[in-house]
Design a protein around this motif. Structure first.
Motif, PDB file in Angstrom:
ATOM      1  N   HIS A 197       0.840  -1.198   0.000  1.00 22.28           N
ATOM      2  CA  HIS A 197       0.000   0.000   0.000  1.00 22.28           C
ATOM      3  C   HIS A 197       0.876   1.250   0.000  1.00 22.28           C
ATOM      4  CE1 HIS A 197      -3.467  -2.535   0.674  1.00 22.28           C
ATOM      5  NE2 HIS A 197      -2.828  -3.114   1.688  1.00 22.28           N
ATOM      6  N   ALA A 198       0.461   2.238  -0.781  1.00 15.30           N
ATOM      7  CA  ALA A 198       1.262   3.455  -0.936  1.00 15.30           C
ATOM      8  C   ALA A 198       0.355   4.668  -1.066  1.00 15.30           C
ATOM      9  CB  ALA A 198       2.159   3.338  -2.166  1.00 15.30           C
ATOM     10  N   ILE A 199       0.943   5.829  -0.804  1.00 12.89           N
ATOM     11  CA  ILE A 199       0.266   7.108  -1.023  1.00 12.89           C
ATOM     12  C   ILE A 199       1.176   7.995  -1.858  1.00 12.89           C
ATOM     13  CG2 ILE A 199      -1.109   7.012   1.103  1.00 12.89           C
ATOM     14  CD1 ILE A 199       0.951   8.894   2.401  1.00 12.89           C
ATOM     15  N   PRO A 200       0.614   8.930  -2.624  1.00 11.31           N
ATOM     16  CA  PRO A 200       1.456   9.827  -3.439  1.00 11.31           C
ATOM     17  C   PRO A 200       2.296  10.743  -2.548  1.00 11.31           C
ATOM     18  CG  PRO A 200      -0.855   9.914  -4.111  1.00 11.31           C
ATOM     19  CD  PRO A 200      -0.812   9.195  -2.810  1.00 11.31           C
ATOM     20  N   ARG A 201       3.442  11.126  -3.087  1.00  7.85           N
ATOM     21  CA  ARG A 201       4.310  12.082  -2.400  1.00  7.85           C
ATOM     22  C   ARG A 201       4.660  13.172  -3.402  1.00  7.85           C
ATOM     23  NH1 ARG A 201       9.998  11.594  -1.631  1.00  7.85           N
ATOM     24  NH2 ARG A 201       9.839   9.502  -2.535  1.00  7.85           N
ATOM     25  N   ALA A 202       4.360  14.426  -3.055  1.00  2.16           N
ATOM     26  CA  ALA A 202       4.475  15.515  -4.029  1.00  2.16           C
ATOM     27  C   ALA A 202       5.923  15.936  -4.281  1.00  2.16           C
ATOM     28  CB  ALA A 202       3.657  16.713  -3.567  1.00  2.16           C
ATOM     29  N   THR A 203       6.735  15.938  -3.244  1.00  6.93           N
ATOM     30  CA  THR A 203       8.098  16.452  -3.374  1.00  6.93           C
ATOM     31  C   THR A 203       9.094  15.497  -2.730  1.00  6.93           C
ATOM     32  OG1 THR A 203       7.820  17.736  -1.334  1.00  6.93           O
ATOM     33  CG2 THR A 203       7.396  18.871  -3.421  1.00  6.93           C
ATOM     34  N   SER A 204      10.361  15.726  -3.048  1.00  6.12           N
ATOM     35  CA  SER A 204      11.435  14.913  -2.473  1.00  6.12           C
ATOM     36  C   SER A 204      12.435  15.822  -1.777  1.00  6.12           C
ATOM     37  CB  SER A 204      12.122  14.091  -3.564  1.00  6.12           C
ATOM     38  OG  SER A 204      12.678  14.947  -4.543  1.00  6.12           O
ATOM     39  N   LYS A 239       9.609   8.695 -13.309  1.00  6.87           N
ATOM     40  CA  LYS A 239       9.451   8.289 -11.913  1.00  6.87           C
ATOM     41  C   LYS A 239       8.190   8.868 -11.283  1.00  6.87           C
ATOM     42  CE  LYS A 239      12.237  12.003  -9.820  1.00  6.87           C
ATOM     43  NZ  LYS A 239      13.458  12.297  -9.041  1.00  6.87           N
ATOM     44  N   ARG A 240       7.673   8.124 -10.304  1.00  6.93           N
ATOM     45  CA  ARG A 240       6.533   8.554  -9.505  1.00  6.93           C
ATOM     46  C   ARG A 240       6.943   8.487  -8.041  1.00  6.93           C
ATOM     47  NH1 ARG A 240       0.854   8.609 -10.244  1.00  6.93           N
ATOM     48  NH2 ARG A 240      -0.288   8.531  -8.284  1.00  6.93           N
ATOM     49  N   LEU A 241       6.745   9.584  -7.313  1.00  2.00           N
ATOM     50  CA  LEU A 241       7.099   9.640  -5.900  1.00  2.00           C
ATOM     51  C   LEU A 241       5.950   9.087  -5.065  1.00  2.00           C
ATOM     52  CD1 LEU A 241       8.651  13.233  -5.708  1.00  2.00           C
ATOM     53  CD2 LEU A 241       9.861  11.066  -5.980  1.00  2.00           C
ATOM     54  N   ILE A 242       6.266   8.164  -4.176  1.00  2.00           N
ATOM     55  CA  ILE A 242       5.268   7.594  -3.281  1.00  2.00           C
ATOM     56  C   ILE A 242       5.891   7.395  -1.901  1.00  2.00           C
ATOM     57  CG2 ILE A 242       4.005   6.375  -5.107  1.00  2.00           C
ATOM     58  CD1 ILE A 242       5.455   3.792  -4.130  1.00  2.00           C
ATOM     59  N   SER A 243       5.047   7.045  -0.939  1.00  3.90           N
ATOM     60  CA  SER A 243       5.511   6.578   0.366  1.00  3.90           C
ATOM     61  C   SER A 243       4.754   5.308   0.703  1.00  3.90           C
ATOM     62  CB  SER A 243       5.274   7.635   1.452  1.00  3.90           C
ATOM     63  OG  SER A 243       6.112   8.747   1.266  1.00  3.90           O
ATOM     64  N   VAL A 244       5.440   4.364   1.361  1.00  4.52           N
ATOM     65  CA  VAL A 244       4.818   3.093   1.733  1.00  4.52           C
ATOM     66  C   VAL A 244       4.887   2.929   3.246  1.00  4.52           C
ATOM     67  CG1 VAL A 244       5.329   2.006  -0.484  1.00  4.52           C
ATOM     68  CG2 VAL A 244       6.999   1.846   1.362  1.00  4.52           C
ATOM     69  N   VAL A 279      -1.756   2.530  -5.053  1.00  9.66           N
ATOM     70  CA  VAL A 279      -1.571   3.913  -4.617  1.00  9.66           C
ATOM     71  C   VAL A 279      -2.956   4.507  -4.336  1.00  9.66           C
ATOM     72  CG1 VAL A 279      -0.612   6.169  -5.185  1.00  9.66           C
ATOM     73  CG2 VAL A 279       0.496   4.101  -6.056  1.00  9.66           C
ATOM     74  N   ARG A 280      -3.155   5.013  -3.107  1.00 10.77           N
ATOM     75  CA  ARG A 280      -4.416   5.633  -2.707  1.00 10.77           C
ATOM     76  C   ARG A 280      -4.149   7.058  -2.247  1.00 10.77           C
ATOM     77  NH1 ARG A 280      -8.344   1.429  -1.403  1.00 10.77           N
ATOM     78  NH2 ARG A 280      -7.368  -0.623  -1.715  1.00 10.77           N
ATOM     79  N   PRO A 281      -5.188   7.933  -2.228  1.00  5.59           N
ATOM     80  CA  PRO A 281      -4.991   9.319  -1.759  1.00  5.59           C
ATOM     81  C   PRO A 281      -4.423   9.359  -0.342  1.00  5.59           C
ATOM     82  CG  PRO A 281      -7.110   9.104  -2.852  1.00  5.59           C
ATOM     83  CD  PRO A 281      -6.560   7.716  -2.716  1.00  5.59           C
ATOM     84  N   VAL A 312      -5.878   5.221  -6.705  1.00  3.58           N
ATOM     85  CA  VAL A 312      -5.358   6.123  -7.728  1.00  3.58           C
ATOM     86  C   VAL A 312      -4.696   5.325  -8.848  1.00  3.58           C
ATOM     87  CG1 VAL A 312      -3.732   8.004  -8.199  1.00  3.58           C
ATOM     88  CG2 VAL A 312      -5.003   7.958  -6.044  1.00  3.58           C
ATOM     89  N   GLU A 313      -3.960   4.306  -8.471  1.00  6.58           N
ATOM     90  CA  GLU A 313      -3.213   3.503  -9.443  1.00  6.58           C
ATOM     91  C   GLU A 313      -2.918   2.139  -8.839  1.00  6.58           C
ATOM     92  OE1 GLU A 313       0.723   3.981 -12.335  1.00  6.58           O
ATOM     93  OE2 GLU A 313       0.605   5.116 -10.460  1.00  6.58           O
ATOM     94  N   LYS A 314      -2.973   1.101  -9.654  1.00  6.43           N
ATOM     95  CA  LYS A 314      -2.586  -0.240  -9.221  1.00  6.43           C
ATOM     96  C   LYS A 314      -1.645  -0.813 -10.267  1.00  6.43           C
ATOM     97  CE  LYS A 314      -4.290  -4.688  -7.551  1.00  6.43           C
ATOM     98  NZ  LYS A 314      -5.463  -5.472  -7.115  1.00  6.43           N
ATOM     99  N   VAL A 315      -0.440  -1.162  -9.856  1.00  9.02           N
ATOM    100  CA  VAL A 315       0.573  -1.669 -10.777  1.00  9.02           C
ATOM    101  C   VAL A 315       1.326  -2.828 -10.129  1.00  9.02           C
ATOM    102  CG1 VAL A 315       0.925   0.521 -11.978  1.00  9.02           C
ATOM    103  CG2 VAL A 315       2.276   0.001  -9.941  1.00  9.02           C
TER     104      VAL A 315
END
Length: 255
Positions: free
Chosen positions: A52-59, A89-94, A120-122, A130-133
């Motif tokens: 499970h992951a959520i989006p991350r806007a910045t690094s 690339k897509r930034l996420i956090s798990v 990936v969920r909000p 949001v996305e499943k891969v």
């Protein structure tokens, strides 16, 4: 005319998706490329877990520190551009606890050779996806002192992809190996071997049988028994392991 149109389509694909997209979309050469075979190891279903992951806007260092403090591991998902390195690339956090559990139960090298579903969920409590891969963990950065998971790099693993994977080696038959029973030590030279694998049949490990190995004998990469679709990415003469000491025939020659 047909050749010209095909060339034009290929150029368009390269322009929009890169050369890797063409590599990933190559059709399998036979049904063997699509399924695991009975004679080779298959992934353990008990580790078939959705990450499970959520989006991350910045690094950045400060952002990553905040993510870890909140119980999350800053991560990146790449497209598989050449089977190993990625783009887009897509930034996420798990979840830290989820990844820690998987790594502890499986072992680091086994975690890095396992394909997972990733959602990936909000936010982690949301029902919206949001996305499943499908992804393959590519790099796992652990804290040197505590082994805490600091960050993870994933690479997308659609069925069409060919991925470069370091497959762990599992040694068997050491209890009956003639050389080991004589007291000679086993020198393990490589604990993983890199193969190019269709994403659907990445082996969880490679069995290496030591049951007939005597003193002075070795097993090389070309001896490894793997699914016929896998392609070895190192010299077939590279040693995997060797039972140390000289063979009796070699000792007689030296006298």
């Amino acid at each position: 005319m047909l050749i010209r149109r095909a060339t034009h389509s290929t150029n368009l694909l390269r322009r929009f998706f890169g050369t890797a997209a063409l590599l990933q979309e190559q059709p399998p050469e036979s049904p063997l490329y699509l399924t695991y075979l009975d004679d080779f190891p298959k992934p353990d279903p008990k580790y078939a877990e959705t990450i499970h992951a959520i989006p991350r806007a910045t690094s950045g260092k400060n952002i990553s520190a905040k993510e870890r403090k909140a119980g999350r591991v800053p991560s990146i998902v790449f497209e598989a551009e050449d089977g190993q390195h990625g783009g887009n690339k897509r930034l996420i956090s798990v979840h830290t606890n989820q990844i820690k559990k998987l790594v502890n139960h499986m072992g680091r090298s086994f975690f890095l050779s396992r394909v997972f579903d990733l959602e990936v969920r909000p936010d982690f409590e949301s029902e919206d996806i949001v996305e499943k891969v499908r992804v393959l963990p590519r790099k796992l950065h652990l804290h040197a002192g505590t082994d805490a998971v600091l960050n993870i790099t994933f690479i997308r693993a659609p069925s069409s992809a060919w991925l470069k994977v370091d497959i762990p080696i599992v040694f068997r038959g050491d209890d009956v190996s003639p050389g080991l029973k004589k007291g000679s030590p086993l020198n393990v030279i490589n604990r993983t071997v890199k193969f190019l694998c269709p994403a659907d049949i990445i082996p969880p490990y490679i069995d290496v049988d030591l049951s007939e190995l005597d003193v002075g004998q070795k097993i090389v990469a070309g001896d490894l028994k793997v699914h016929p679709a896998l392609k070895l990415l190192r010299s077939k003469d590279d040693a995997v392991c060797k039972i140390m000491g000289a063979r009796v025939s070699d000792q007689k020659k030296s006298k």
